[in-house]
Design an enzyme around this catalytic site. Structure first.
Site, short mmCIF file in Angstrom:
data_model
loop_
_atom_site.label_atom_id
_atom_site.label_comp_id
_atom_site.label_asym_id
_atom_site.label_seq_id
_atom_site.Cartn_x
_atom_site.Cartn_y
_atom_site.Cartn_z
CB ILE A 89 -0.89 -0.08 1.07
CG1 ILE A 89 -1.45 -1.05 1.36
CG2 ILE A 89 -2.46 0.95 0.99
CD1 ILE A 89 -2.49 -1.40 2.62
N PRO A 90 1.46 1.36 -0.65
CG PRO A 90 2.17 1.82 -3.56
CD PRO A 90 1.46 1.21 -2.33
CG HIS A 91 1.28 6.11 2.28
ND1 HIS A 91 2.14 4.93 2.34
CD2 HIS A 91 1.29 6.29 3.61
CE1 HIS A 91 2.17 4.59 3.77
NE2 HIS A 91 2.77 5.55 4.03
N GLY A 92 1.53 8.83 0.02
CA GLY A 92 1.92 9.97 0.43
C GLY A 92 1.85 10.84 1.70
#
Length: 138
Positions: free
Chosen positions: A60-63
């Site tokens: 779950i990549p996120h910024g």
């Protein structure tokens, strides 16, 4: 605005690098109006600091929340798997969450993907099935 648009779901037949996956998912988030263009770079920066593989073949990549206009997600499924930090993942869910939505969205993902069996089943299903699994609560 819906948090997952069907056009932001894809089933990939070939493995891709983590960087390419993040760039493609980040572009979808931006093109759909969830984020601005700098969000993709923020996701890549987060990857250098935090591990985003959460187990069960799911990443779950996120910024940063301050770069998010509307909460949303974009998904790539890899029925055959792809390598992500020396682990095999079957699904990658790029998360763009406003502060007030972050915990709820992670909870929703956990309810849809509580284990390896569910992640594998979704990754080997259809775009419609994946989209429905994440939008039936909306």
């Amino acid at each position: 605005m819906k948090e997952l648009l069907k056009e932001n779901v894809s089933i990939e037949t070939e493995p891709k690098s983590k960087t390419v996956i993040i760039q493609e998912l980040g572009n979808r988030l931006c093109q759909s109006g969830y984020t601005d263009s700098s969000y993709t770079e923020a996701m890549l920066t987060t990857e250098k600091t935090y591990e985003t593989v959460v187990g069960f073949g799911l990443a779950i990549p996120h910024g940063q929340a301050d770069l998010v206009h509307h909460s949303g997600m974009a998904i790539m499924a890899f029925p055959q798997g792809t390598i992500w930090d020396d682990q095999i993942v079957k699904m990658v869910i790029a998360l763009a969450a406003k502060e007030e939505d972050h915990l709820r969205m992670l909870t929703d993902i956990a309810l849809v993907c509580p284990g390896q069996e569910e992640v594998n089943r979704l990754a080997c299903s259809s775009i419609d099935t994946i989209a429905q699994a994440f939008t039936e609560k909306e």
